[in-house]
Scaffold this active site. Structure first.
Site, short mmCIF file in Angstrom:
data_model
loop_
_atom_site.label_atom_id
_atom_site.label_comp_id
_atom_site.label_asym_id
_atom_site.label_seq_id
_atom_site.Cartn_x
_atom_site.Cartn_y
_atom_site.Cartn_z
N GLY A 54 -57.30 11.91 11.23
CA GLY A 54 -57.53 12.04 12.66
C GLY A 54 -58.17 10.82 13.29
CD GLU A 110 -59.69 15.24 11.35
OE1 GLU A 110 -58.89 14.63 12.05
OE2 GLU A 110 -60.12 14.80 10.26
N GLY A 131 -65.84 11.48 10.69
CA GLY A 131 -64.79 11.54 9.69
C GLY A 131 -65.29 12.20 8.42
CB VAL A 132 -63.43 13.82 5.70
CG1 VAL A 132 -63.76 14.58 4.43
CG2 VAL A 132 -62.79 14.74 6.71
N GLY A 133 -66.20 12.57 4.51
CA GLY A 133 -66.60 11.70 3.42
C GLY A 133 -68.06 11.35 3.44
CG ASN A 167 -57.66 9.39 0.98
OD1 ASN A 167 -57.31 9.48 -0.19
ND2 ASN A 167 -58.91 9.15 1.31
#
Lengths: 497, 497
Positions: free
Chosen positions: A382, A288, A263-265, A378
């Site tokens: 995904g 992603e 995941g993002v972050g 947010n």
């Protein structure tokens, strides 16, 4: 002018100012814009649209891939342009507008948006605004640093505005693999068999007659805001590396692991960076967003290939990657988010999905989105696409937040994004809980023993004891189940410890 | 003896009594048994095992396809045989044992169990007990009225006990389509392209040397307990038929609809029966359990083909179908539940999934399993496999239960099995809420206006107003969110109205 960027001569006449292009967007329209995690968003037209709305108010429904950079969601929100927004965002100003109910936000699995569009289950896209590095001789679109939903937006929209961004290098051409699932009821299998399967075209095939405006822009993507690893994210990474090593010992994984998604972050990025100092090699990503850690792993010789739907780099990493793009290109692929996140492909490949939880509960239900059960952060992004179908669905978080006022492990989550059925592994800096094959009461035991911060452990043990005394497959003391969230709302702390 | 049923002569020596076969099951073993929704379960051996355990106690982990008939879960629970049970059950005695914590129950998406087994993520099957109508010349297994997880259990187990059930007609042979996904990392697409795609073999291919016992049994499946339609289930069906008609008018569906899936039970069965009096024709089912309504639709000339993983009929319907099996066979296929429920296939075909909710909330989160957030009813079953990837994810329920003491629409569900992201359409006898493309506040409006029982409408409006006054993307009054469930626990009614 820009002949290498606009290669179909008849389109030269469509070059116009951003303001003129923005004026093609009418009140009430549904607009599909490029952009995924602050990468590859159209930059000039939305800015001009926000400007125009100050004098001539209008409202649109805005769809993107995911979050926009360059403060565009902020500017559009402040200009009052957004009536509806989907499927993801990360902007503070827009977040406030969503939470006060002035912007209707539809929080979706990121593989779902264009599926719903294609089936006409949500309002169709009137106009698409897509950042490109070039338009081909055939009038096809060569995207920039993200694919996101851009291909389907451009294909399904009545009209297309193209932003040719000179700040995005032409060398990005060839990085994209554009594949759109065929229509039901005659849909065929998506032919991705490995992370590096190339199944589509390099450009988005549209009828160039749909291109109603071309705007030349020259602005870079916003850099990623990922923070460096700290002792806690390093501890999380350490627990995961030990877990993977044991999976290899148990013959459930090889040293190549399985294709990785992160995941993002900050936390997920730190976990991936943690794989540099591991025995694993020859790894692949089927993810992603490709972040700094992807390229750190390439440089460490650990990673063979990375498939994503966007590239979001920090300032530190940006030049190092872009100055060596030709070297990285054979190891990279950017796909539509429908394909990077597709349940069919995720299940087939057997992804290891690593995503960040806001909080999780005793039984392994995960909240990814809502603070106090009500306020959107947010969006689910995904994480659901990956977790449901992953070989290993892993969620990571620090065990406490706000200097200990908040425990990330609670009796009952205040909002559920991932149910107990979809969560295999939970990790905090305290340790790792392996929930596979466990019943709820057993899950509670390993979560309390491994993941909870010591300051909250006895309180959770006490809740669990009282709940078991009442009984039930998933024991709860209903009157107290959300009390930690209530305390936080009323006193600023989950527990008065 | 039984030459037409046991066609590999060398296996004749393996015929034994149920008691002898049951003695092959040892304390601590993981046992995989056939059976899905009271169809095709092994009958003699589990009964003998329960008998034996009365004198010689033992504990096993029991995996099945889904629920067992003939009171077997009851007998095994009463005999104290079950330490662990997965992935689904419907038995009252077992339910009590699960809820008091004496049996560890693992509630899984029904497509997941054998995926986890294959990847060695849960304890492997020591011995499989599989009901068959025959064993072929090659020693392969011809299953009976369900496929469920039987094929993978038999393939993955060290030892296999076969029950040849003379009460199951040999004409069932040819009805099964046994396909097992290939192993990662070289897994190929599952080649189901239509509901009637035949992709596998008619029998389960195992090494006959693994067959350690063959038991001859002669007992029918338990009849389904589906109740006849009443005015409320008819109203639900009516709302759905109107909705489908409108989808056809809007060009989102044709009169063939899309392949239909219907959950087990009275309401879903009534909804399917409601399609008899509709303009739709040439329909197909790609479902889990084929119930009475499947055959009613065949007889009405509405249905062309039905794919499932088991067949569960009422007494009324049983003879009509079994006396005409040769006529139905070309229109039927029974697959492993991993394939009937596979996310890849469900998404590709674009299923219309109709499943029953226990309760849902203002924002469209669905509870399918837990009464009062704690007590397990049956299990999530296949509803998650279908809803997540469906073209239309539909959940149905009556708006009230227990003569109005319970509202099926609540401020916040006490347990989440299907998140807001996965739910398109909600239907009660009051009406239908179409949630597609709506933000949470908009969803609450259409749910209150369309689905709630009038006795609860004002109370829900009041909750929603107070929640909106506090704010948030998904507004809640956290202190009151579970108060209806608390009231029910303490006073026997959700509201003192």
């Amino acid at each position: 002018m820009h002949r290498e960027r606009i290669r179909l001569p008849s389109l030269m006449s469509k070059v116009m100012s951003a303001a003129d292009a923005a004026s093609l967007i009418k009140d009430g329209m549904t607009v599909g814009m490029s952009g995924f995690t602050r990468a590859g968003e159209a930059k000039a037209v939305p800015k001009a649209l926000a400007e125009r709305a100050k004098a001539h108010p209008l409202k649109i429904s805005l769809m993107t891939g995911a979050s926009l950079g360059n403060d565009l969601d902020k500017q559009l929100t402040e200009a009052g342009v957004l009536s509806r927004r989907m499927p993801f965002q990360v902007d503070n100003t827009l977040r406030k507008a969503i939470n006060d109910g002035s912007v209707m936000f539809i929080d979706q699995h990121l593989s779902d948006t264009v599926e719903q569009l294609r089936n006409r289950q949500i309002k169709s896209v009137d106009i698409a605004v897509i950042e490109c590095v070039a338009i081909t001789e055939e009038g096809h679109l060569v995207l920039s640093t993200s694919v996101g939903n851009s291909a389907s937006f451009a294909i399904l929209a009545e009209q297309v505005i193209v932003e040719i961004n000179l700040a995005q290098p032409l060398e990005l051409e060839g990085l994209h693999d554009i594949y759109i699932p065929t229509y039901r009821p005659t849909r065929l299998p998506i032919p991705v068999l490995k992370a590096d399967s190339r199944i589509g075209s390099q450009a988005v095939k549209i009828d160039p007659a749909k291109i109603v405006g071309i705007v030349i822009s020259d602005q870079t993507d916003s850099p990623s805001t990922v923070l460096p690893a700290d002792s806690e994210t390093q501890a999380i990474a350490g627990h995961l590396v030990e877990f993977f090593k044991n999976e290899v010992r148990q013959n459930r994984l090889t040293n190549q692991l399985m294709p990785l998604q992160a995941g993002v972050g900050t936390i997920a990025n730190a976990v991936m960076t943690g794989l540099i100092d591991s025995p694993f090699h020859g790894m692949a990503m089927y993810s992603e967003v490709l972040q700094d850690s992807t390229f750190d792993l390439f440089e460490a010789g650990k990673l063979d290939f990375a498939s994503g739907c966007s590239m979001t780099l920090s300032e530190r990493k940006h030049d190092a990657v872009y100055n060596n793009l030709e070297q990285y290109k054979p190891k990279l692929l950017l796909r539509p988010q429908e394909i990077s996140n597709h349940p069919e492909v995720v299940r087939r490949l057997g992804i290891i999905g690593i995503n960040t939880a806001l909080e999780f509960d005793l039984y392994g239900n995960v909240n990814s989105t809502h603070v106090g059960g009500t306020r959107m952060m947010n969006g689910i992004g995904g994480s659901g696409d990956f977790a449901r179908n992953a070989h290993l669905a892993i969620f990571v978080t620090k065990s406490i937040a706000k200097a200990g006022a908040i425990s990330s492990v609670v009796p009952m989550v205040s909002h559920v994004d991932h149910t107990e059925h979809d969560v295999d592994i939970l990790v905090t800096e305290q340790g790792l809980a392996d929930l596979r094959g466990l019943a709820p009461r057993e899950r509670a035991r390993v979560i309390i023993d491994n993941c909870v911060h010591p300051a909250y452990r006895e309180a959770l043990n006490d809740y669990f004891r009282r709940a078991c005394a009442i009984g039930g497959h998933t024991p709860h003391v209903l009157r107290d189940a959300l009390s930690w969230h209530l305390n936080l709302e009323e006193t600023g702390r989950m527990l008065s410890v």
